[in-house]
Every structure is written in structure tokens, then in C-alpha cells.
Design a protein around this motif. Structure first.
Motif, PDB file in Angstrom:
ATOM      1  N   ASP A 419      44.602  20.920  40.790  1.00 42.21           N
ATOM      2  CA  ASP A 419      43.361  20.313  41.282  1.00 42.21           C
ATOM      3  C   ASP A 419      43.499  19.773  42.698  1.00 42.21           C
ATOM      4  OD1 ASP A 419      42.256  20.910  38.857  1.00 42.21           O
ATOM      5  OD2 ASP A 419      42.297  18.861  38.075  1.00 42.21           O
ATOM      6  N   VAL A 424      40.082  24.226  45.092  1.00 40.64           N
ATOM      7  CA  VAL A 424      39.993  24.046  43.641  1.00 40.64           C
ATOM      8  C   VAL A 424      39.051  22.889  43.327  1.00 40.64           C
ATOM      9  CG1 VAL A 424      41.253  23.485  41.534  1.00 40.64           C
ATOM     10  CG2 VAL A 424      42.310  24.946  43.271  1.00 40.64           C
ATOM     11  N   SER A 427      40.350  22.407  37.023  1.00 39.46           N
ATOM     12  CA  SER A 427      41.127  23.415  36.311  1.00 39.46           C
ATOM     13  C   SER A 427      41.354  22.974  34.869  1.00 39.46           C
ATOM     14  CB  SER A 427      42.475  23.643  36.997  1.00 39.46           C
ATOM     15  OG  SER A 427      43.271  22.469  36.926  1.00 39.46           O
ATOM     16  N   ILE A 445      40.709  28.297  36.550  1.00 35.70           N
ATOM     17  CA  ILE A 445      40.386  27.543  37.760  1.00 35.70           C
ATOM     18  C   ILE A 445      38.923  27.746  38.154  1.00 35.70           C
ATOM     19  CG2 ILE A 445      40.966  27.291  40.210  1.00 35.70           C
ATOM     20  CD1 ILE A 445      43.748  28.613  39.241  1.00 35.70           C
ATOM     21  N   ALA A 447      36.416  27.252  41.295  1.00 37.81           N
ATOM     22  CA  ALA A 447      36.520  27.109  42.748  1.00 37.81           C
ATOM     23  C   ALA A 447      35.457  26.164  43.296  1.00 37.81           C
ATOM     24  CB  ALA A 447      36.377  28.474  43.418  1.00 37.81           C
ATOM     25  N   PRO A 453      40.016  29.322  46.296  1.00 41.64           N
ATOM     26  CA  PRO A 453      41.422  28.958  46.397  1.00 41.64           C
ATOM     27  C   PRO A 453      42.299  30.197  46.549  1.00 41.64           C
ATOM     28  CG  PRO A 453      40.716  28.822  44.120  1.00 41.64           C
ATOM     29  CD  PRO A 453      39.492  29.103  44.934  1.00 41.64           C
TER      30      PRO A 453
END
Length: 502
Positions: A419, A424, A427, A445, A447, A453
Motif C-alpha cells: 500500500d 497503489v 491491496s 491490488i 490502482a 503501479p
């Protein structure tokens, strides 16, 4: 007052010329030589001012000398803290600070980094390498081979084992002499170990499986161990005809099954194969029996309790179960009220009580009170059920703990690192089934809206900051994380979508 753990594991074997450790090169270490070395090590501890109840943290490679360090701590009354050799400096610093260790023993190559970790505490740092060299051993060579064993009560603390949870800080499980000794004696009897057994030992000794199960059982009956630095399929197949028992994690067995040289003849002289520390797939259980004629014996334990259940040595070993409660151990399944048992077959929280259960978490009274109830039952965090024949089935973990290759991994630590990376938004880290390791780590994840990311950079960050067994094997971008009405991420849904067997 005596020192029960030392007396029954080590003193009972003093002076014996029989081999305790059989090394890869064919050489052996007798019980007499091993115990004399441990006494020399105990003198080194005393020479540096360590007293009973002081703590020693060891991050060392597997070797006879590393095992003797454990024995020395037991004899000197020093609390032993074995640490995974894969831990990074940042991780190591936490364990040193939290435990208040008076001495750290590490490999020579890590000494400079460890020295930086102890600047505030002033703890002593000595070295011990895989080949048996190092400053600690050099000092021991000048010491007497007899040490006046420290008096300890059966309830005295013998070890601190750091375990992981899902809520942040690692916890130091306090294990007493009685916890370790009673469990070793129970298992030795339950699995019918004798002094004639030869255990094929390829497990790490910083973990309860390799140290407090495999080693302590061998010591309590005075048997031998083929002591390998690590698991290697070639070594296992070559040396198995010289052994009678093998303990391993599921990874060991899947890798043996993948090797065409491993066959029924390989296991002709073996009487028992034991699996634990991670879930064993029923498929692996069946394949192993079909190939070798041996049924794997699966059991269930935890850092806080050592072993709780086991499939029977003589009797029905059932794939997909972890067997029956060990003698003296009680298992109950509870629901929302931890004091009310659920009916047979219902899934709920697994709770355990017995002489194997730890006394609490180091310097965490609130967490201890939360998990260790007034009636002595420990809330394991595992979900399971007990069938009509009394066999325990584990169906999941209530705290989303990941167990990969026998090692505990808590997702929040990895999520916090991910994170913090550029691009990010958030997550979620989950464990997915893996036939080799039981589970592997997957990072899902979400974004940021304006930038994606760099997944390669994410992987690099994890590699630099986390022990290898914690590294995600998969990084997947998704649009959003599923949540309930209270905003909690629903990891169960993520596992259902992405949790295919690798």
C-alpha cells in the motif's frame, strides 16, 4: 529442585557412545560428544554474564553446533529464541527489541547488520556459522566439558517462539519446560519411537517442527538422527534406506513424488512418514500410499501448543483429517460463545487445552487474556469440526493466516508494504492452494485512479524488505476489493475467485 527438560533430554544420554547426529558426509556426533559441547557452550553464556531467565536469540544456519546452542540454553536456564534465517534486518530488530535478548548469535556474514540492531540495548553479538566455526565456538573450545546445570522448575520458561497473526505485531509464545517435555514424551509414545529409530531430519531447527518435535522426540528416547542441512531430493532418496522415520512438510512429499527414482523400494525400510506444519492435500496422501504402500501420518500443531492431534500410528489414518486429540489434550469446537461446545460435525472455532499449551504471549497480557481463557482453553484461530469418530478436520482459519511451507505469514505486513508503493490505492493479500507448499501468497491490488503501479517495482520492494517465504508469487490488478456492509474486505470471496490450485 532439578532441571527437568535438561535431565530427561540430555543428562539421560550423557556418556553414551551411540551416534546422536549422523551427518551428510558419513561422520557422526555421539551423544557424549554432543553433551560435552553443549556444556562448553553453557560456560560461554555464563562468561558473558547470562543468568537463568535471560534471553538468547539465535539466527544461525542448521548445524550440530546450532543444536548444541539450544541444549546449552536449557542447561544454563537461558530462554532460547530461535529465529528464521530468512528474516531481514528490519524484522530481526523487532525480535531483539521485543524480547530484550542479552545475546544474539548469528552467522558471520550478518554480524555487522545485527550490531546495528543492538546499539540501543547493548546486547552481546557472537557468531556461529554452518561449518561450526565462529567466535562463539572459538570461545567454547577453551571451556570445561562439564557445567553445573541450572536448577529450573517444570513451569520455568524455556523458549520464546515468535508467531504471526493477522493484526500486526509478531507475538512471542512463552513455552515452559513442561510444555516441551510432556509433548515430546507423549509423541514418542504415540508414534512408538524407540532408541533403535533413525530419523531422517531435513527440517529447519528454528521452527517448532524441527526443533521441539523431531529433535526432542529423538532425545527423549535416545535415538539417532540423519541430520541434513536442508531438504534435497537426492539426499533423501539416497539416505532413506538408512532411516526408519521421516518428518516433513507437504513440500517434501510432493517433491519426492515428482522424482521418478522414488519408488516403493525406496521406502522398504521405513516404518513411519509424518507430515505437518501445513495442510496436506488429500491427493498427495493418496498418491504417496499408492506409490510406497505407506499412509502418511498427518498431525496438527501450533507454535503456541506444539502438537495437539495426530492420526493414529496403529489404526485408520484418514486423508483430509489431522486425526484424534493426543493423550492428555482436549479439543472442543465452539461458536460465538467460546464456552459452549457445538454439536458433532458443526464447523466452529477450534480450542485446545492440555499440558502442551503455552502460558501466554511475551509482554502482551491483553492478547493473552483474549486468546487464553480462564478455563485453560486456547482459542487457536483455526476453524474446524470433529466428526462422529472423533477425528478433527480443519476447514480454514478465522484470521486469514497464510501457512506456506510450514511458515506462518500474516497478510497485513505485506499489505502495508504494498500500500505504501506508488500507484497503489489498496491491496489484499490472500493464500491460495499450492500442492507443493500448502499455500502460496497472492497480492490483489487496486490502482490509484490516475496512475498504475509498477508491478515489477512492487515485487522488488517485497524482495528487499521481507523474508523470501513471504514474497507474493502473484501480483494481480483488480478494479475493487469486495466489502461487506461494515466496510470489511471479504477475503473469502477473493479466495473463491482467485484461489485455484497452482
Amino acid at each position: 529442585m532439578s532441571n527437568p527438560l535438561y535431565d530427561q533430554l540430555f543428562l539421560s544420554n550423557a556418556g553414551k557412545s551411540e551416534p546422536f547426529l549422523i551427518l551428510r558426509d558419513g561422520q557422526s556426533v555421539t551423544y557424549a560428544d554432543f553433551i560435552e559441547l553443549a556444556s562448553q557452550f553453557a560456560h560461554v553464556l555464563k562468561s558473558h554474564g547470562l543468568q537463568p531467565d535471560d534471553r538468547l536469540a539465535a539466527q544461525v544456519e542448521k548445524s550440530p553446533e546450532a543444536l548444541a546452542l539450544y541444549a546449552a540454553c536449557v542447561q544454563a536456564g537461558v530462554i532460547y529464541i530461535p529465529l528464521n534465517t530468512a528474516y531481514t534486518t528490519d524484522e530481526l530488530r523487532y525480535f531483539i527489541d521485543d524480547s530484550g535478548a542479552s545475546m544474539i548469535v548469528c552467522g558471520s556474514g550478518k554480524k555487522d547488520a545485527v550490531m546495528k540492531c543492538v546499539l540501543a540495548s547493548g546486547a552481546r553479538v557472537e557468531t556461529l556459522d554452518a561449518d561450526g566455526s565462529g567466535s562463539f565456538v572459538a570461545q567454547a573450545q577453551r571451556m570445561p566439558k562439564i557445567y553445573p546445570t541450572a536448577e529450573r522448575d517444570i513451569d520455568a520458561l524455556a523458549a520464546l517462539l515468535y508467531t504471526s497473526g493477522t493484526t500486526g505485531r509478531s507475538k512471542g509464545a512463552m513455552l515452559s519446560q513442561g510444555n516441551l517435555l510432556t509433548n515430546a514424551k507423549t509423541l514418542a509414545q504415540h508414534w512408538e519411537f524407540t532408541s533403535k529409530d533413525v530419523l531422517l531430519h531435513a527440517l529447519p531447527i528454528f521452527h517448532t517442527h524441527g526443533l521441539f518435535v523431531a529433535t526432542n522426540i529423538s532425545l527423549v528416547v535416545g535415538s539417532s538422527m540423519i541430520f541434513l542441512g536442508r531438504f534435497d531430493t537426492n539426499d533423501m532418496i539416497e539416505l532413506m534406506p538408512k532411516a526408519t522415520v521421516m518428518m516433513g512438510v507437504p513440500t517434501f512429499y510432493t517433491r519426492l513424488l515428482d522424482d521418478s527414482r522414488f519408488c516403493r523400494k525406496s521406502a522398504d525400510g521405513m516404518r513411519l512418514f509424518i507430515s505437518g506444519s501445513a495442510p496436506l492435500l488429500a491427493e498427495t496422501h493418496i498418491q504417496f500410499e499408492q506409490l510406497t504402500g505407506h499412509k502418511l501420518l498427518e498431525r496438527y500443531g501450533m507454535t503456541e501448543t506444539n502438537m495437539n492431534t495426530s492420526n493414529p500410528y496403529t489404526g485408520d489414518r484418514r486423508a483430509g483429517t489431522v486425526g484424534l486429540p493426543l493423550p492428555g489434550v482436549e479439543i472442543r469446537i465452539t461458536g460465538d460463545d467460546p464456552s459452549v461446545c457445538l454439536p458433532c460435525g458443526d464447523v466452529g472455532q477450534i480450542e485446545v487445552r492440555g499440558p502442551n499449551v503455552f502460558s501466554g504471549y511475551w509482554k502482551m497480557p491483553e492478547k493473552t487474556a483474549e486468546d487464553l481463557q480462564a478455563d485453560g482453553f486456547f482459542i487457536t484461530g483455526d476453524l474446524g469440526k470433529i466428526d462422529s469418530d472423533g477425528y478433527v478436520h480443519i476447514v480454514g482459519r478465522s484470521k486469514d493466516l497464510i501457512i506456506s511451507g510450514g511458515y506462518n505469514i500474516y497478510p497485513k505486513e505485506i499489505e502495508a508494504l504494498i500500500d505504501a508503493q506508488k500507484g497503489v490505492k489498496e491491496s489484499a493479500v490472500i493464500g491460495i492452494p499450492n500442492a507443493d507448499f500448502g499455500e502460496s501468497v497472492m497480492a490483489l491490488i487496486v490502482a490509484e485512479s490516475d496512475v498504475l503501479p509498477d508491478l515489477d517495482q512492487l515485487a522488488k520492494a517485497c524482495t528487499q524488505s521481507l523474508a523470501r517465504f513471504k514474497h507474493p508469487r502473484h501480483y494481480i490488478l483488480i478494479e475493487s476489493l469486495p466489502r461487506n456492509a461494515m466496510g470489511k474486505v471479504q477475503k473469502k470471496e477473493l479466495r473463491e475467485v482467485y484461489g485455484v490450485v497452482e
